[in-house]
Design an enzyme around this catalytic site. Structure first.
Site, PDB file in Angstrom:
ATOM      1  N   HIS A 281       0.811  -1.218   0.000  1.00 54.90           N
ATOM      2  CA  HIS A 281       0.000   0.000   0.000  1.00 54.90           C
ATOM      3  C   HIS A 281       0.840   1.261   0.000  1.00 54.90           C
ATOM      4  O   HIS A 281       0.576   2.210  -0.732  1.00 54.90           O
ATOM      5  CB  HIS A 281      -0.909   0.028   1.237  1.00 54.90           C
ATOM      6  CG  HIS A 281      -2.246  -0.602   1.032  1.00 54.90           C
ATOM      7  ND1 HIS A 281      -3.186  -0.102   0.175  1.00 54.90           N
ATOM      8  CD2 HIS A 281      -2.805  -1.694   1.599  1.00 54.90           C
ATOM      9  CE1 HIS A 281      -4.267  -0.859   0.208  1.00 54.90           C
ATOM     10  NE2 HIS A 281      -4.059  -1.835   1.060  1.00 54.90           N
ATOM     11  N   GLU A 346      -5.683  -2.587  12.754  1.00 54.21           N
ATOM     12  CA  GLU A 346      -6.739  -2.300  11.784  1.00 54.21           C
ATOM     13  C   GLU A 346      -7.294  -3.611  11.220  1.00 54.21           C
ATOM     14  O   GLU A 346      -8.493  -3.851  11.228  1.00 54.21           O
ATOM     15  CB  GLU A 346      -6.176  -1.434  10.663  1.00 54.21           C
ATOM     16  CG  GLU A 346      -7.154  -1.126   9.541  1.00 54.21           C
ATOM     17  CD  GLU A 346      -6.488  -0.457   8.358  1.00 54.21           C
ATOM     18  OE1 GLU A 346      -7.210   0.104   7.514  1.00 54.21           O
ATOM     19  OE2 GLU A 346      -5.244  -0.510   8.248  1.00 54.21           O
ATOM     20  N   HIS A 347      -6.400  -4.452  10.704  1.00 49.63           N
ATOM     21  CA  HIS A 347      -6.762  -5.773  10.180  1.00 49.63           C
ATOM     22  C   HIS A 347      -6.052  -6.830  11.014  1.00 49.63           C
ATOM     23  O   HIS A 347      -4.836  -6.742  11.207  1.00 49.63           O
ATOM     24  CB  HIS A 347      -6.320  -5.937   8.726  1.00 49.63           C
ATOM     25  CG  HIS A 347      -6.792  -4.858   7.815  1.00 49.63           C
ATOM     26  ND1 HIS A 347      -5.966  -3.831   7.381  1.00 49.63           N
ATOM     27  CD2 HIS A 347      -8.000  -4.638   7.248  1.00 49.63           C
ATOM     28  CE1 HIS A 347      -6.644  -3.033   6.580  1.00 49.63           C
ATOM     29  NE2 HIS A 347      -7.881  -3.482   6.490  1.00 49.63           N
ATOM     30  N   HIS A 439     -34.763  26.828  36.479  1.00 48.07           N
ATOM     31  CA  HIS A 439     -35.014  25.421  36.157  1.00 48.07           C
ATOM     32  C   HIS A 439     -36.062  24.863  37.128  1.00 48.07           C
ATOM     33  O   HIS A 439     -37.029  24.219  36.714  1.00 48.07           O
ATOM     34  CB  HIS A 439     -33.727  24.594  36.280  1.00 48.07           C
ATOM     35  CG  HIS A 439     -32.817  24.697  35.098  1.00 48.07           C
ATOM     36  ND1 HIS A 439     -32.233  25.872  34.704  1.00 48.07           N
ATOM     37  CD2 HIS A 439     -32.376  23.745  34.227  1.00 48.07           C
ATOM     38  CE1 HIS A 439     -31.474  25.657  33.638  1.00 48.07           C
ATOM     39  NE2 HIS A 439     -31.551  24.367  33.326  1.00 48.07           N
TER      40      HIS A 439
END
Length: 449
Positions: A281, A346-347, A439
């Site tokens: 890659h 990641e993998h 409130h």
């Protein structure tokens, strides 16, 4: 570059040599430290100079719009993107010019990715409370999504599908795709064909930080979007980080990585091929093997060398393996799982005899590929789950790109008088404990009537 650590066995090559230097470790603590260093390998790369350059690009695009996009693309890519938008006829022509076998492969991938992501759609909630109040949560898609598809060293039609499909399934009506042009000023034909298949009609030939700026701020030609998804280089990542808050982003993607856990049953050629598939890659890609087999640890480097012979991306692949490749011999699969969680890959491939029990032990991974017949490549292209995954250790707290990335949820609350009477005193007490008078009064005045 990877630093030498204790127990590293690969000899130092001669200067200028292309010999593979794949680090081998046996000490678990040294391996853990090395894995953490690999996970954070881009930390020093995100320099102040790069961030300042990105900030200047963002400001120029915000100030000058389309003219800045054209000028910056000429400067960085060497082409003039005029017109910025790719005509619809060019998308149709790209599909028609695509070989039939590639068309069929794209259609198969598209069908499988659509089928998986349709199963992700979250259901609205509608809950009736014990006092008659109604509580709920509804999901609605964002109006516009920006899809970044990288170019440069390679073109990625798979990234088009993986980003467009979850957005379409979520119900996003307007998809805006940006991608850098090649040296001839054109966008890769298969990328355009994948966009045509995914139903994307709005594509602009601009990339880098300037493309992210256009999606975040809008220009006369490119619309401002609500969510930006898609991976890119350092400048794209820094730009996404800088515009987050003005728009949503999917993640800050770093270089890709694979970690393989393998035992004595694994085939060295398969392991080598899968490590190479990640290393090709990018020079910053990480490829790691954790194994309980000394024989496998010795066989894999030789198998890698054999498969690198004549490799078309050999220089990139060797650099990635030399700098960020690692083999660790582990005393047990339990230790391998512990080291894997420390890296949070990641993998993650489990090339072991019994992958399912080991997968149960793993707590932190973007995607897990179980068994010898599941190379990571099937996840990249057509398994179905999204291939845009957390990197650089962020699998500790995040997951894959999904349909929910392009959805926003809104809470729905409806009280009746009985519900407010039953809970109002507690609301008043809590408001007064925080010193918020009005409130408490907003409840007290209703109950007093």
């Amino acid at each position: 570059m990877a630093t030498s650590l204790p127990n590293a066995t690969s000899p130092e090559p001669e200067p200028g040599s292309s010999a593979l230097r794949l680090e081998l470790l046996r000490d678990p603590e040294a391996a853990g430290k090395r894995l953490e260093a690999i996970a954070w390998r881009t930390g020093s790369g995100q320099s102040r100079a790069a961030a300042e350059r990105v900030e200047a690009i963002l400001e120029q695009v915000q100030r000058e719009g389309d003219s800045a996009l054209i000028e910056l693309t000429e400067r960085f890519d060497g082409v003039r993107p005029d017109p910025l938008r790719i005509p619809l006829a060019e998308l149709e022509a790209a599909w028609q010019a695509t070989p039939v076998d590639l068309q069929e492969a794209l259609k198969l991938a598209h069908r499988r990715i659509v089928d998986f992501h349709q199963r992700q759609k979250p259901a609205d909630l509608d809950v009736k409370g014990v006092h008659g109040e109604r509580l709920g949560r509804r999901w609605r898609p964002v109006e516009r999504a920006g899809l970044y598809v990288p170019g440069g060293r390679a073109s990625y039609p798979s990234t088009v599908l993986m980003n467009a499909v979850p957005a379409r399934v979520a119900g996003v009506q307007r998809l805006v795709m940006v991608t850098p042009p090649g040296s001839d000023g054109r966008v890769n034909q298969t990328v355009l064909a994948a966009a045509h298949l995914a139903g994307i009609e709005e594509i602009y030939r601009v990339g880098g930080a300037q493309a992210i700026a256009a999606l975040a701020f809008g220009t006369a030609t490119i619309p401002r979007v609500d969510v930006i998804s898609g991976p890119g280089n350092l400048y794209v990542t820094l730009a996404k980080k800088a515009v987050y808050g003005r728009v949503a982003i999917d993640s800050l993607a770093g270089p890709s990585e694979v970690l393989v856990i393998a035992d004595h049953t694994a085939d060295p050629e398969h392991v080598a091929a899968d490590l190479l598939a990640q290393a090709e890659h990018d020079p910053l890609a990480a490829a790691i093997l954790l194994t309980t087999s000394e024989d496998l640890a010795r066989a894999v480097p030789a198998a890698i060398e054999a498969q690198l012979e004549g490799h078309p991306r050999g220089a990139i692949t060797r650099q990635a393996l030399n700098d960020w490749g690692l083999i660790v011999v582990c005393p047990s699969l339990e230790e391998a799982a512990r080291l894997s969680d420390r890296f949070a890959p990641e993998h993650l491939e489990l090339q072991v005899e019994r992958p399912e029990p080991l997968a149960e032990r793993i707590q932190q991974a973007g995607a897990i590929f179980l068994g010898a017949w599941t190379p990571e490549a099937v996840g990249d292209y057509l398994a179905g789950p999204n291939h845009t995954l957390p990197t650089s250790g962020t699998a500790r707290f995040s997951g894959a790109l999904s349909v929910e990335t392009f959805l926003r949820h809104t809470s729905l609350i409806r009280f009746n008088r009985a519900a407010l009477e039953a809970t109002g005193a507690a609301v008043i007490t809590l408001a007064e404990s925080e010193g918020l008078h009005s409130h408490a009064e907003s409840v007290r005045r209703r109950l007093a009537r």
